[in-house]
Design a protein around this motif. Structure first.
Motif, PDB file in Angstrom:
ATOM      1  N   GLY A 153       8.693  -3.360  20.356  1.00  0.00           N
ATOM      2  CA  GLY A 153       9.256  -2.305  21.172  1.00  0.00           C
ATOM      3  C   GLY A 153       8.953  -0.926  20.633  1.00  0.00           C
ATOM      4  N   PRO A 154       9.381   0.103  21.331  1.00  0.00           N
ATOM      5  CA  PRO A 154      10.186   0.068  22.537  1.00  0.00           C
ATOM      6  C   PRO A 154       9.461  -0.668  23.662  1.00  0.00           C
ATOM      7  CG  PRO A 154      10.078   2.288  21.625  1.00  0.00           C
ATOM      8  CD  PRO A 154       9.069   1.471  20.907  1.00  0.00           C
ATOM      9  N   ARG A 155      10.112  -1.660  24.198  1.00  0.00           N
ATOM     10  CA  ARG A 155       9.410  -2.616  25.044  1.00  0.00           C
ATOM     11  C   ARG A 155       8.859  -2.024  26.335  1.00  0.00           C
ATOM     12  NH1 ARG A 155      13.065  -8.009  23.898  1.00  0.00           N
ATOM     13  NH2 ARG A 155      12.833  -7.863  21.659  1.00  0.00           N
ATOM     14  N   ASP A 214      -2.406   2.023   9.508  1.00  0.00           N
ATOM     15  CA  ASP A 214      -1.607   2.785  10.466  1.00  0.00           C
ATOM     16  C   ASP A 214      -2.344   3.399  11.644  1.00  0.00           C
ATOM     17  OD1 ASP A 214       1.193   2.689   9.715  1.00  0.00           O
ATOM     18  OD2 ASP A 214       0.544   3.523   7.810  1.00  0.00           O
ATOM     19  N   SER A 249      -0.372   2.520  14.450  1.00  0.00           N
ATOM     20  CA  SER A 249       1.040   2.925  14.454  1.00  0.00           C
ATOM     21  C   SER A 249       1.279   3.974  15.539  1.00  0.00           C
ATOM     22  CB  SER A 249       1.411   3.538  13.099  1.00  0.00           C
ATOM     23  OG  SER A 249       1.661   2.552  12.165  1.00  0.00           O
ATOM     24  N   PRO A 250       2.542   4.145  15.951  1.00  0.00           N
ATOM     25  CA  PRO A 250       2.846   5.185  16.937  1.00  0.00           C
ATOM     26  C   PRO A 250       2.356   6.549  16.455  1.00  0.00           C
ATOM     27  CG  PRO A 250       4.757   3.814  16.516  1.00  0.00           C
ATOM     28  CD  PRO A 250       3.718   3.397  15.541  1.00  0.00           C
ATOM     29  N   GLY A 251       1.803   7.309  17.392  1.00  0.00           N
ATOM     30  CA  GLY A 251       1.343   8.650  17.045  1.00  0.00           C
ATOM     31  C   GLY A 251      -0.067   8.688  16.489  1.00  0.00           C
ATOM     32  N   HIS A 252      -0.686   7.523  16.350  1.00  0.00           N
ATOM     33  CA  HIS A 252      -2.064   7.458  15.847  1.00  0.00           C
ATOM     34  C   HIS A 252      -2.969   6.952  16.961  1.00  0.00           C
ATOM     35  CE1 HIS A 252      -0.961   7.762  11.437  1.00  0.00           C
ATOM     36  NE2 HIS A 252       0.207   7.542  11.993  1.00  0.00           N
ATOM     37  N   ASN A 273       7.181   0.508  26.789  1.00  0.00           N
ATOM     38  CA  ASN A 273       5.826   1.041  26.628  1.00  0.00           C
ATOM     39  C   ASN A 273       4.858   0.019  26.052  1.00  0.00           C
ATOM     40  OD1 ASN A 273       6.900   3.541  27.399  1.00  0.00           O
ATOM     41  ND2 ASN A 273       7.631   3.883  25.319  1.00  0.00           N
ATOM     42  N   TYR A 274       5.330  -1.177  25.810  1.00  0.00           N
ATOM     43  CA  TYR A 274       4.494  -2.191  25.187  1.00  0.00           C
ATOM     44  C   TYR A 274       4.207  -3.316  26.182  1.00  0.00           C
ATOM     45  CZ  TYR A 274       4.993  -0.570  20.302  1.00  0.00           C
ATOM     46  OH  TYR A 274       4.932   0.126  19.140  1.00  0.00           O
ATOM     47  N   GLN A 302      -5.615   4.083  -0.324  1.00  0.00           N
ATOM     48  CA  GLN A 302      -4.416   3.459  -0.890  1.00  0.00           C
ATOM     49  C   GLN A 302      -4.764   2.444  -1.983  1.00  0.00           C
ATOM     50  OE1 GLN A 302      -2.064   2.433   2.637  1.00  0.00           O
ATOM     51  NE2 GLN A 302      -1.094   4.445   2.538  1.00  0.00           N
ATOM     52  N   SER A 314       0.808  -1.225   0.000  1.00  0.00           N
ATOM     53  CA  SER A 314       0.000   0.000   0.000  1.00  0.00           C
ATOM     54  C   SER A 314       0.835   1.265   0.000  1.00  0.00           C
ATOM     55  CB  SER A 314      -0.887   0.007   1.239  1.00  0.00           C
ATOM     56  OG  SER A 314      -0.085  -0.099   2.418  1.00  0.00           O
ATOM     57  N   TYR A 315       2.130   1.157   0.315  1.00  0.00           N
ATOM     58  CA  TYR A 315       2.923   2.374   0.484  1.00  0.00           C
ATOM     59  C   TYR A 315       3.512   2.928  -0.810  1.00  0.00           C
ATOM     60  CZ  TYR A 315       2.845   1.962   5.605  1.00  0.00           C
ATOM     61  OH  TYR A 315       2.473   1.918   6.923  1.00  0.00           O
ATOM     62  N   HIS A 375      -0.699  -2.190  11.573  1.00  0.00           N
ATOM     63  CA  HIS A 375       0.726  -1.878  11.604  1.00  0.00           C
ATOM     64  C   HIS A 375       1.192  -1.570  13.027  1.00  0.00           C
ATOM     65  CE1 HIS A 375       4.189   0.276   9.262  1.00  0.00           C
ATOM     66  NE2 HIS A 375       4.538  -0.915   9.716  1.00  0.00           N
ATOM     67  N   TYR A 376       2.303  -2.138  13.381  1.00  0.00           N
ATOM     68  CA  TYR A 376       2.905  -2.032  14.732  1.00  0.00           C
ATOM     69  C   TYR A 376       2.101  -2.816  15.763  1.00  0.00           C
ATOM     70  CZ  TYR A 376       6.496   1.418  13.561  1.00  0.00           C
ATOM     71  OH  TYR A 376       7.590   2.053  13.037  1.00  0.00           O
TER      72      TYR A 376
END
Lengths: 341, 128
Positions: free
Chosen positions: A207-209, A132, A135-138, A211-212, A153, A105-106, A168-169
């Motif tokens: 990771g970063p572990r 996403d 994903s981080p920040g979402h 925070n997970y 997409q 898709s990217y 994702h993530y």
């Protein structure tokens, strides 16, 4: 060599047709790495194409394997193409039998989708879309973002559908995963009804572990949810025993298992372990050893491998030869290895 | 470290650290320097284009890790404690944006578009 100019990787020089053929023949006869023999030379486009053909002729085809048992008979090559590979690699990779494109898709638009892929019937290869909102920040609860990304997409790339909707993530906490009752799965169900995606998957990062959620715990929760068809996981020579146990459990549950970060995470440890490289018949080739360890070496209680396929970053012909040669039929047979489904 | 040409050599953060795989300049370092990481990554990408071989997979891993460390302000901590991935001190940097822009261009990918959009800058580094 016919020239006294020093040839180094910092000072590449062109090769005459005669020199090129001589190097190819000598390498074929000696069984050495073709890409290594040609490294440092400035090849013409036709020489590059010919070198790729010679490499593929030497290593053979990639075997295919059923990706879990929840997605019909989806049989994928054991090494998967990644959208952000060097575009020059797509032709040789397809010729080697790759039929699964990760992160398809990217590609930012239809012109960026490689012509070699566009020429193929859509049904002849598989794709995943990395969605996403997780994903981080979402915001993992953002249903609209997940749904709209797939719509946008699909339109942008021109693929008629994506085979796997891959969060994702993945999720950071068990609460956000919510036993599978989350915005990603709701968006997936609607998109599936609309024929835009087929199966539900995750690219679960570790990771970063700090925070997970603990990796093995999160994977276990995803297995128990019963909604995940395909998992892409950090699987490498550095994976811990509890993680390996979780990967095997996921495979036993019928989930298709793709390894990622196999070389990025495992390379350093493998590079320092000459004994393991030798055991994997890949002395001096840590990348090949990393992939063999994951795809052939990790076996479940039934004695069969539990990792179906592996994503590999490919930037150049050396990586192509080293990494694909891990499981490609001729290279594996030459090393006395059996690559079974 | 910013401004110096980074050596193409680093020590990956240990496996049991939150910042697993991120580069350390010295084996006994406990902090990942964001600006140095970016410079190192850019240098490796440059080498990848020039020499046709580099530790490319690691750069992508760093990018994925840095993506996860972008703050709500669109910036990154200048210094990251490797074991926990927590910020050390209050200094923030926008330097990783350069890396994401380079990867976007080099790999023709839209994967990092939202990260770049959130950072909203030109890639300079500054202290707060």
């Amino acid at each position: 060599m016919g020239s006294k100019t020093e040839t180094t990787t910092r000072n590449p020089r062109p090769l005459s047709r005669r020199e090129f053929v001589r190097i190819l023949s000598a390498t074929a006869a000696s069984g050495g790495m073709i890409s290594a023999a040609l490294s440092g030379y400035l090849l013409t486009p036709s020489q590059r194409a010919e070198a790729a053909e010679a490499i593929l002729d030497k290593i053979g085809k990639l075997p295919k394997r059923r990706l879990g048992s929840r997605m019909g008979h989806m049989e994928v090559s054991r090494i998967v193409y990644c959208q952000d590979n060097n575009p020059e690699m797509i032709g040789p990779c397809l010729a080697a039998g790759m039929n699964f494109i990760h992160k398809a898709s990217y590609w930012p638009n239809r012109d960026a989708v490689p012509a070699e892929l566009k020429r193929l019937p859509r049904e002849s290869y598989y794709t995943d879309i990395t969605v996403d909102n997780t994903s981080p920040g979402h915001n993992p609860d953002n249903y609209d973002e997940a749904y709209n990304q797939v719509i946008e997409q699909l339109d942008r790339t021109g693929f008629k559908y994506f085979d796997i909707f891959r969060a994702h993530y993945g999720w950071h906490t068990l609460a956000s995963f919510n036993k599978g009752k989350n915005a990603s799965y709701e968006a997936f169900k609607r998109l599936k009804r609309e024929g835009k995606v087929r199966y539900f998957g995750v690219s679960q990062h570790a990771g970063p572990r700090e925070n997970y959620e603990r990796y093995a715990t999160m994977i276990q929760a995803q297995i128990e949810s019963g909604v995940i068809d395909s998992m892409q996981l950090w699987i490498s020579y550095t994976s811990t025993p509890d993680e390996l146990e979780a990967f095997e459990k996921a495979h036993k549950a019928g989930i298709g298992i793709t390894a990622m970060k196999t070389i990025a995470q495992g390379y350093g440890k493998m590079r320092g372990d000459a004994e393991r490289q030798a055991e994997l018949k890949a002395a001096g080739m840590p990348g090949r050893a990393c992939i063999r360890y994951v795809l052939l070496g990790l076996k479940g209680s039934d004695g069969k491998p539990y990792v179906d396929c592996c994503v590999s970053s490919l930037r150049n012909f050396q990586q192509l030869e080293e990494n694909l040669g891990a499981v490609a039929d001729r290279a594996a047979a030459l090393d006395g290895l059996e690559v079974t489904a | 470290m910013t401004g110096n040409r980074p050596r193409l050599h680093w020590y990956p953060a240990p496996q049991d650290w939150a910042g697993f795989g991120l580069p350390l300049a010295h084996p006994d370092d406990v902090c990942v320097q964001t600006d140095w990481t970016v410079e190192l990554a850019l240098e490796l990408l440059h080498e990848a284009r020039r020499r046709h071989h580099a530790e490319f997979g690691e750069v992508l891993h760093w990018a994925h890790m840095l993506k996860a460390l972008q703050g709500e302000d669109g910036l990154w901590p200048e210094c990251i404690e490797g074991k926990t991935c927590h910020a050390v001190g209050g200094a923030r940097t926008r330097t990783p944006e350069r890396l994401f822009r380079t990867i976007r261009e080099l790999m023709t990918t839209s994967e990092f578009d939202t990260v770049i959009a959130r950072s909203k800058g030109e890639g300079e580094s500054y202290g707060i």
